[in-house]
Design an enzyme around this catalytic site. Structure first.
Site, mmCIF file in Angstrom:
data_model
loop_
_atom_site.group_PDB
_atom_site.id
_atom_site.type_symbol
_atom_site.label_atom_id
_atom_site.label_comp_id
_atom_site.label_asym_id
_atom_site.label_seq_id
_atom_site.Cartn_x
_atom_site.Cartn_y
_atom_site.Cartn_z
ATOM 1 N N ARG A 118 0.805 -1.242 0.000
ATOM 2 C CA ARG A 118 0.000 0.000 0.000
ATOM 3 C C ARG A 118 0.833 1.286 0.000
ATOM 4 N NH1 ARG A 118 -2.902 -3.192 3.669
ATOM 5 N NH2 ARG A 118 -4.650 -4.217 2.604
ATOM 6 N N LYS A 140 2.932 10.942 -11.787
ATOM 7 C CA LYS A 140 2.097 10.038 -12.588
ATOM 8 C C LYS A 140 2.860 8.738 -12.781
ATOM 9 C CE LYS A 140 -0.897 13.036 -15.298
ATOM 10 N NZ LYS A 140 -1.250 13.508 -16.658
ATOM 11 N N GLU A 182 9.072 16.948 -25.506
ATOM 12 C CA GLU A 182 8.401 17.395 -24.267
ATOM 13 C C GLU A 182 8.956 18.753 -23.819
ATOM 14 O OE1 GLU A 182 5.783 15.842 -23.233
ATOM 15 O OE2 GLU A 182 6.017 13.657 -23.245
ATOM 16 N N LYS A 224 7.206 22.343 -14.951
ATOM 17 C CA LYS A 224 6.408 21.178 -14.528
ATOM 18 C C LYS A 224 6.108 21.265 -13.032
ATOM 19 C CE LYS A 224 5.081 16.589 -14.878
ATOM 20 N NZ LYS A 224 5.076 15.346 -15.594
ATOM 21 N N GLU A 234 -4.641 16.747 -11.694
ATOM 22 C CA GLU A 234 -5.127 17.092 -13.029
ATOM 23 C C GLU A 234 -6.624 17.362 -13.088
ATOM 24 O OE1 GLU A 234 -3.054 15.130 -16.319
ATOM 25 O OE2 GLU A 234 -4.944 15.175 -17.410
ATOM 26 N N ARG A 238 -3.047 21.142 -15.085
ATOM 27 C CA ARG A 238 -2.089 20.058 -15.380
ATOM 28 C C ARG A 238 -2.387 19.404 -16.729
ATOM 29 N NH1 ARG A 238 0.812 15.502 -11.579
ATOM 30 N NH2 ARG A 238 1.977 14.586 -13.299
ATOM 31 N N ASN A 242 -0.554 17.793 -21.407
ATOM 32 C CA ASN A 242 -0.899 16.746 -22.378
ATOM 33 C C ASN A 242 -1.092 17.287 -23.787
ATOM 34 O OD1 ASN A 242 -0.859 14.406 -20.788
ATOM 35 N ND2 ASN A 242 -2.721 15.106 -19.780
ATOM 36 N N HIS A 245 -0.837 14.942 -26.694
ATOM 37 C CA HIS A 245 -0.782 13.572 -26.179
ATOM 38 C C HIS A 245 -2.018 12.749 -26.558
ATOM 39 C CE1 HIS A 245 2.637 15.085 -24.022
ATOM 40 N NE2 HIS A 245 2.821 13.975 -23.335
ATOM 41 N N HIS A 249 -0.928 9.509 -28.037
ATOM 42 C CA HIS A 249 -1.203 8.199 -27.434
ATOM 43 C C HIS A 249 -1.919 7.296 -28.438
ATOM 44 C CE1 HIS A 249 -0.951 9.739 -22.978
ATOM 45 N NE2 HIS A 249 0.225 9.510 -23.519
ATOM 46 N N HIS A 262 7.537 7.637 -27.599
ATOM 47 C CA HIS A 262 6.534 8.534 -27.019
ATOM 48 C C HIS A 262 6.743 9.975 -27.509
ATOM 49 C CE1 HIS A 262 3.747 10.186 -24.090
ATOM 50 N NE2 HIS A 262 4.695 10.994 -23.654
HETATM 51 P P1 NAD Z 1 12.376 4.757 -22.216
HETATM 52 O O1 NAD Z 1 12.228 4.641 -20.777
HETATM 53 O O2 NAD Z 1 11.895 3.639 -23.064
HETATM 54 O O3 NAD Z 1 13.899 5.052 -22.532
HETATM 55 C C1 NAD Z 1 14.290 5.197 -23.876
HETATM 56 C C2 NAD Z 1 15.437 4.250 -24.241
HETATM 57 O O4 NAD Z 1 16.669 4.777 -23.788
HETATM 58 C C3 NAD Z 1 15.339 2.865 -23.651
HETATM 59 O O5 NAD Z 1 15.826 1.934 -24.578
HETATM 60 C C4 NAD Z 1 16.254 2.958 -22.444
HETATM 61 O O6 NAD Z 1 16.740 1.719 -22.015
HETATM 62 C C5 NAD Z 1 17.348 3.808 -22.993
HETATM 63 N N1 NAD Z 1 18.118 4.585 -22.037
HETATM 64 C C6 NAD Z 1 17.666 5.211 -20.937
HETATM 65 N N2 NAD Z 1 18.641 5.965 -20.421
HETATM 66 C C7 NAD Z 1 19.728 5.795 -21.180
HETATM 67 C C8 NAD Z 1 21.034 6.331 -21.170
HETATM 68 N N3 NAD Z 1 21.396 7.271 -20.290
HETATM 69 N N4 NAD Z 1 21.914 5.923 -22.096
HETATM 70 C C9 NAD Z 1 21.533 5.014 -23.051
HETATM 71 N N5 NAD Z 1 20.306 4.507 -23.152
HETATM 72 C C10 NAD Z 1 19.404 4.898 -22.223
HETATM 73 O O7 NAD Z 1 11.635 6.070 -22.778
HETATM 74 P P2 NAD Z 1 11.500 7.554 -22.233
HETATM 75 O O8 NAD Z 1 11.400 8.389 -23.436
HETATM 76 O O9 NAD Z 1 12.501 7.877 -21.211
HETATM 77 O O10 NAD Z 1 10.088 7.531 -21.505
HETATM 78 C C11 NAD Z 1 8.904 7.251 -22.220
HETATM 79 C C12 NAD Z 1 7.873 6.746 -21.265
HETATM 80 O O11 NAD Z 1 7.575 7.757 -20.302
HETATM 81 C C13 NAD Z 1 6.561 6.385 -21.926
HETATM 82 O O12 NAD Z 1 6.106 5.168 -21.418
HETATM 83 C C14 NAD Z 1 5.634 7.504 -21.521
HETATM 84 O O13 NAD Z 1 4.290 7.102 -21.459
HETATM 85 C C15 NAD Z 1 6.168 7.860 -20.170
HETATM 86 N N6 NAD Z 1 5.867 9.219 -19.734
HETATM 87 C C16 NAD Z 1 5.375 9.368 -18.490
HETATM 88 C C17 NAD Z 1 5.116 10.628 -18.016
HETATM 89 C C18 NAD Z 1 4.653 10.816 -16.597
HETATM 90 O O14 NAD Z 1 4.268 11.930 -16.250
HETATM 91 N N7 NAD Z 1 4.709 9.795 -15.776
HETATM 92 C C19 NAD Z 1 5.362 11.754 -18.820
HETATM 93 C C20 NAD Z 1 5.868 11.547 -20.095
HETATM 94 C C21 NAD Z 1 6.125 10.275 -20.548
HETATM 95 N N1 GLY Z 2 3.161 14.239 -18.606
HETATM 96 C C1 GLY Z 2 1.925 14.799 -18.221
HETATM 97 C C2 GLY Z 2 1.792 15.019 -16.760
HETATM 98 O O1 GLY Z 2 2.671 14.731 -15.985
HETATM 99 O O2 GLY Z 2 0.773 15.460 -16.338
#
Ligand code: NAD
Ligand code: GLY
Length: 356
Positions: A118, A140, A182, A224, A234, A238, A242, A245, A249, A262
């Protein structure tokens, strides 16, 4: 090193940003109990796991979960690997989960932290541009479902974010660009002068100039943090984060998770949102051209995939989290630097943007 705070009362936390900043002095105060579970993936682990392990206090029992790398593994099945490992290693509710990786690792670890016994302590060490400017900040967390991106999750804030920009030295060019989508978003929705700074500095960012990257990360996190502090769950502003997005998405889901990154989907999706804003006469053709040029210079796609029809978009966009009373609300622009969330747009104009 620079420090920002996400102001959320007694759940406030710092974001540390800088070069080569991982150290025991920084992390130790945020580890509550004696157990630590580092969650990473099989790409990041050979690059940075040893460095992180070397920064953890010696008195801690440290275990590691290594996930397979990729958006296609951001699902409940692979989330379960984290729970399996926590239980196998007998972690109790005072454990600290540390996410070491990009947004996929961060979102999954955060959701595991939100739900294991939890809720347990959680630290984000984001290693991509995208995760440093967006996903590690604001709480998130979650995983994808085959019918929709990020459909299962929770709001759960970390206790600490450490954004060490030296890790960009190993980041592939395509991932760097995806993160810049972003960054550009923040200029478009919130800060016209940052948008202009990005226009002037995009070449430096693509060339990985350390000062330019540090400023872009700092300003993005600052925006942010401001937005999240005003509207954590949100219910209002907030949603601006998006921009693009809802379209993006839909692209990611349609193309199969991981095929369009993404940030790439957000780039093409943002151009669709801007075209609709322009059709509504809220922004000018010149505004659209300026944004298009910036995305192009960041080596990002500006058009949706050719194999997606209006029907595909409408079907996938209908599960968006911004649908309210059956109406699809979209984030659009009123001007460069100012977003709006609205269902008050022409449905015909939307269809024409989807079919363009
Ligand atoms: P990712 O986590 O897939 O990383 C991208 C690639 O880079 C992967 O292959 C990873 O292994 C590699 N990598 C990471 N760091 C590295 C480094 N320093 N050197 C070499 N390779 C490296 O993708 P991302 O773009 O970081 O994140 C995308 C994800 O984030 C999506 O799932 C998206 O939905 C999510 N997201 C979430 C939020 C939120 O608010 N929680 C906001 C935006 C995106
Ligand atoms: N990436 C959108 C949010 O954090 O709200």
């Amino acid at each position: 090193m620079q420090t920002l705070t996400v102001n959320l009362g007694d759940r406030s936390y710092p974001i540390f940003i800088g070069q080569d900043i991982l150290s025991e002095a920084l992390i130790a105060p945020f580890i509550k109990g004696t157990q630590v579970m580092v969650v990473t993936n099989d790409t990041v682990s050979p690059l940075y796991l040893d460095t992180l392990l070397g920064c953890l206090p010696t008195g801690n029992a440290v275990d590691v979960t290594v996930l397979p790398d990729g958006e296609s593994f951001k699902d409940l099945t692979h989330l379960n690997l984290i729970f399996d490992r926590l239980l196998e290693c007998r972690h109790n509710r005072t454990t600290t989960l540390i996410a070491l990786g990009g947004g996929v690792v961060g979102d999954m670890t955060g959701f595991a932290a939100a739900s294991y016994q939890r809720g347990v302590n959680f630290i984000q060490i984001p290693t991509t541009v995208l995760s440093q400017v967006d996903s590690s900040v604001g709480g998130k967390t979650g995983v994808n479902h085959s019918m929709g991106k990020n459909m299962i999750g929770a709001f759960y804030q970390p206790q600490l974010v450490v954004a060490d920009i030296s890790v960009f030295s190993t980041l592939p060019d395509r991932e760097l660009s995806a993160g810049l989508a972003e960054v550009i978003k923040y200029g478009l929705i919130y800060d016209y002068s940052f948008f202009c700074w990005l226009e002037d500095n995009i070449e430096r960012l693509i060339a990985r100039d350390a000062d330019a990257l540090a400023y872009a990360i700092f300003r993005s996190c600052e925006i942010k943090a401001e937005v999240v502090a005003q509207d954590e769950k949100e219910s209002g502003i907030r949603a601006w984060l998006n921009l693009g997005h809802t379209f993006g998405h839909a692209i990611e889901t349609h193309q199969g998770y991981g095929n369009w990154l993404h940030g790439e989907a957000v780039s093409a999706g943002t151009m669709m949102a801007l075209l609709l804003s322009c059709e509504m006469k809220w922004i000018s053709d010149e505004d659209v051209s300026r944004a298009r040029m910036l995305f192009e210079k960041a080596n990002l796609p500006i058009l949706p995939p050719e194999n997606m029809s209006e029907k595909d978009f409408i079907e996938l966009m209908s599960v968006d989290k911004k649908v309210l009373n059956g109406e699809l609300r979209l984030v659009l622009l009123k001007s460069l630097g100012k977003a709006v969330v609205t269902a008050d747009y022409s449905k015909e104009k939307l269809m024409s943007v989807l079919g363009a």
